[in-house]
Design a protein around this motif. Structure first.
Motif, mmCIF file in Angstrom:
data_model
loop_
_atom_site.group_PDB
_atom_site.id
_atom_site.type_symbol
_atom_site.label_atom_id
_atom_site.label_comp_id
_atom_site.label_asym_id
_atom_site.label_seq_id
_atom_site.Cartn_x
_atom_site.Cartn_y
_atom_site.Cartn_z
ATOM 1 N N LEU A 26 5.637 19.897 15.390
ATOM 2 C CA LEU A 26 6.238 18.514 14.688
ATOM 3 C C LEU A 26 5.063 17.490 14.025
ATOM 4 N N ARG A 27 4.501 17.257 15.212
ATOM 5 C CA ARG A 27 3.253 16.449 15.133
ATOM 6 C C ARG A 27 1.994 16.736 15.098
ATOM 7 N N GLU A 60 8.531 20.945 23.691
ATOM 8 C CA GLU A 60 7.407 22.149 22.288
ATOM 9 C C GLU A 60 7.030 21.632 21.029
ATOM 10 N N ASP A 61 8.845 21.998 20.742
ATOM 11 C CA ASP A 61 8.781 21.949 18.984
ATOM 12 C C ASP A 61 8.239 20.188 18.742
ATOM 13 N N VAL A 87 9.025 13.181 14.751
ATOM 14 C CA VAL A 87 9.640 14.440 15.686
ATOM 15 C C VAL A 87 10.361 13.843 16.142
ATOM 16 N N TYR A 88 11.298 13.243 16.893
ATOM 17 C CA TYR A 88 12.521 12.623 17.310
ATOM 18 C C TYR A 88 14.551 13.352 16.529
#
Length: 160
Positions: A38-39, A33-34, A25-26
Protein backbone atom coordinates in the motif's frame (compact mmCIF):
# COMPACT_ATOMS: atom_id res chain seq x y z
CA UNK A 1 11.24 22.92 -12.50
CA UNK A 2 13.82 20.48 -13.79
CA UNK A 3 13.20 16.76 -13.37
CA UNK A 4 15.98 16.30 -10.79
CA UNK A 5 14.82 19.31 -8.76
CA UNK A 6 11.25 18.05 -8.91
CA UNK A 7 12.34 14.61 -7.74
CA UNK A 8 14.35 16.05 -4.83
CA UNK A 9 11.45 18.29 -3.80
CA UNK A 10 9.02 15.37 -3.93
CA UNK A 11 11.32 13.16 -1.84
CA UNK A 12 11.82 15.95 0.71
CA UNK A 13 8.08 16.50 1.06
CA UNK A 14 7.31 12.80 1.34
CA UNK A 15 10.01 12.32 3.97
CA UNK A 16 8.52 15.19 5.95
CA UNK A 17 5.16 13.37 5.90
CA UNK A 18 6.22 9.83 6.85
CA UNK A 19 3.87 9.94 9.85
CA UNK A 20 0.92 10.58 7.57
CA UNK A 21 1.90 7.67 5.34
CA UNK A 22 2.33 5.41 8.36
CA UNK A 23 -1.16 6.29 9.61
CA UNK A 24 -2.71 5.58 6.24
CA UNK A 25 -1.07 2.21 5.78
CA UNK A 26 -1.83 1.11 9.36
CA UNK A 27 -5.45 2.22 9.04
CA UNK A 28 -6.08 0.34 5.83
CA UNK A 29 -3.79 -2.70 5.85
CA UNK A 30 -3.51 -5.33 8.57
CA UNK A 31 -0.49 -7.33 7.42
CA UNK A 32 3.07 -6.00 7.09
CA UNK A 33 3.34 -7.13 3.47
CA UNK A 34 0.05 -5.41 2.60
CA UNK A 35 1.23 -2.25 4.36
CA UNK A 36 4.41 -2.20 2.29
CA UNK A 37 2.44 -2.76 -0.92
CA UNK A 38 0.00 0.00 0.00
CA UNK A 39 2.82 2.42 0.86
CA UNK A 40 4.52 1.74 -2.48
CA UNK A 41 1.28 2.20 -4.41
CA UNK A 42 0.53 5.48 -2.61
CA UNK A 43 4.01 6.77 -3.37
CA UNK A 44 3.78 5.68 -7.00
CA UNK A 45 0.43 7.39 -7.51
CA UNK A 46 1.63 10.52 -5.69
CA UNK A 47 4.75 10.66 -7.87
CA UNK A 48 2.65 10.32 -11.02
CA UNK A 49 0.34 13.12 -9.85
CA UNK A 50 3.07 15.39 -8.47
CA UNK A 51 3.63 17.39 -11.68
CA UNK A 52 0.00 18.53 -11.37
CA UNK A 53 0.33 19.55 -7.69
CA UNK A 54 -0.37 23.28 -7.70
CA UNK A 55 -0.01 24.02 -4.01
CA UNK A 56 -3.62 25.22 -3.66
CA UNK A 57 -3.96 22.81 -0.74
CA UNK A 58 -1.28 21.82 1.75
CA UNK A 59 0.91 18.99 0.55
CA UNK A 60 -0.29 16.82 3.44
CA UNK A 61 -3.93 17.29 2.43
CA UNK A 62 -3.08 16.47 -1.18
CA UNK A 63 -1.12 13.37 -0.12
CA UNK A 64 -3.95 12.27 2.21
CA UNK A 65 -6.39 12.46 -0.69
CA UNK A 66 -4.17 10.36 -2.94
CA UNK A 67 -3.44 7.90 -0.14
CA UNK A 68 -7.12 7.57 0.69
CA UNK A 69 -8.04 6.93 -2.95
CA UNK A 70 -5.33 4.28 -3.27
CA UNK A 71 -6.32 2.67 0.05
CA UNK A 72 -10.02 2.54 -0.85
CA UNK A 73 -9.27 1.04 -4.24
CA UNK A 74 -7.00 -1.51 -2.57
CA UNK A 75 -9.69 -2.37 -0.01
CA UNK A 76 -12.25 -2.94 -2.75
CA UNK A 77 -9.90 -5.34 -4.53
CA UNK A 78 -9.04 -7.11 -1.26
CA UNK A 79 -12.69 -7.52 -0.27
CA UNK A 80 -13.53 -9.07 -3.63
CA UNK A 81 -10.72 -11.61 -3.22
CA UNK A 82 -11.45 -12.23 0.47
CA UNK A 83 -15.14 -12.84 -0.16
CA UNK A 84 -14.26 -15.53 -2.66
CA UNK A 85 -11.95 -17.21 -0.12
CA UNK A 86 -14.40 -17.29 2.81
CA UNK A 87 -16.23 -20.49 3.68
CA UNK A 88 -20.02 -20.13 3.39
CA UNK A 89 -20.56 -20.14 7.18
CA UNK A 90 -17.88 -17.57 8.12
CA UNK A 91 -19.25 -14.96 10.52
CA UNK A 92 -16.24 -12.65 10.51
CA UNK A 93 -13.44 -12.19 12.99
CA UNK A 94 -13.91 -13.40 16.54
CA UNK A 95 -14.62 -10.82 19.23
CA UNK A 96 -11.50 -9.72 21.12
CA UNK A 97 -11.18 -11.17 24.62
CA UNK A 98 -8.06 -9.56 26.04
CA UNK A 99 -8.15 -6.15 27.73
CA UNK A 100 -6.99 -3.33 25.46
CA UNK A 101 -4.20 -0.88 25.88
CA UNK A 102 -5.11 2.66 24.76
CA UNK A 103 -3.54 2.29 21.27
CA UNK A 104 -5.09 -1.16 20.82
CA UNK A 105 -8.48 0.17 21.86
CA UNK A 106 -8.19 3.06 19.43
CA UNK A 107 -7.31 0.66 16.60
CA UNK A 108 -10.21 -1.58 17.63
CA UNK A 109 -12.65 1.34 17.61
CA UNK A 110 -11.36 2.76 14.32
CA UNK A 111 -11.69 -0.63 12.61
CA UNK A 112 -15.44 -0.51 13.30
CA UNK A 113 -15.88 2.35 10.85
CA UNK A 114 -15.84 2.58 7.08
CA UNK A 115 -12.58 3.61 5.47
CA UNK A 116 -13.80 7.15 4.79
CA UNK A 117 -15.15 7.59 8.33
CA UNK A 118 -11.87 6.27 9.73
CA UNK A 119 -9.98 8.85 7.72
CA UNK A 120 -12.35 11.62 8.80
CA UNK A 121 -11.75 10.73 12.46
CA UNK A 122 -7.98 10.48 12.10
CA UNK A 123 -7.71 13.74 10.17
CA UNK A 124 -9.78 15.42 12.89
CA UNK A 125 -7.49 14.00 15.59
CA UNK A 126 -4.50 15.23 13.58
CA UNK A 127 -5.85 18.79 13.66
CA UNK A 128 -6.82 19.25 10.02
CA UNK A 129 -9.38 21.98 9.47
CA UNK A 130 -12.90 21.10 8.29
CA UNK A 131 -12.06 22.71 4.94
CA UNK A 132 -8.98 20.51 4.50
CA UNK A 133 -10.87 17.39 5.53
CA UNK A 134 -13.71 18.24 3.18
CA UNK A 135 -11.26 18.79 0.33
CA UNK A 136 -9.49 15.50 1.00
CA UNK A 137 -12.69 13.47 1.33
CA UNK A 138 -14.88 15.34 -1.13
CA UNK A 139 -17.46 16.33 1.52
CA UNK A 140 -19.37 19.61 1.77
CA UNK A 141 -19.08 21.49 5.10
CA UNK A 142 -22.62 20.70 6.29
CA UNK A 143 -22.32 17.02 5.46
CA UNK A 144 -18.92 16.91 7.13
CA UNK A 145 -20.21 18.46 10.39
CA UNK A 146 -23.18 16.09 10.53
CA UNK A 147 -21.08 13.04 9.80
CA UNK A 148 -18.44 14.02 12.33
CA UNK A 149 -21.05 14.62 15.03
CA UNK A 150 -22.52 11.15 14.48
CA UNK A 151 -19.08 9.55 14.40
CA UNK A 152 -18.04 11.17 17.68
CA UNK A 153 -21.18 9.85 19.33
CA UNK A 154 -20.51 6.35 17.99
CA UNK A 155 -16.86 6.48 19.12
CA UNK A 156 -18.03 7.32 22.64
CA UNK A 157 -20.36 4.31 22.60
CA UNK A 158 -17.68 1.94 21.33
CA UNK A 159 -14.99 3.29 23.64
CA UNK A 160 -16.93 2.42 26.80
Amino acid sequence: MQAQEQEREFIRRVQAHQGLLNKLVYLYADVAEDRQDLRQEILLQAWRAYPRFQGAARFSTWLYRIGLNVALTSLQRTKKHAAADLPPDADGPPAPTAPFEADDRLQYVLRRFSAVDRTLLVMTMDGYSPEEIGAALGLRPGALRTRLHRLRHRVEQLWH
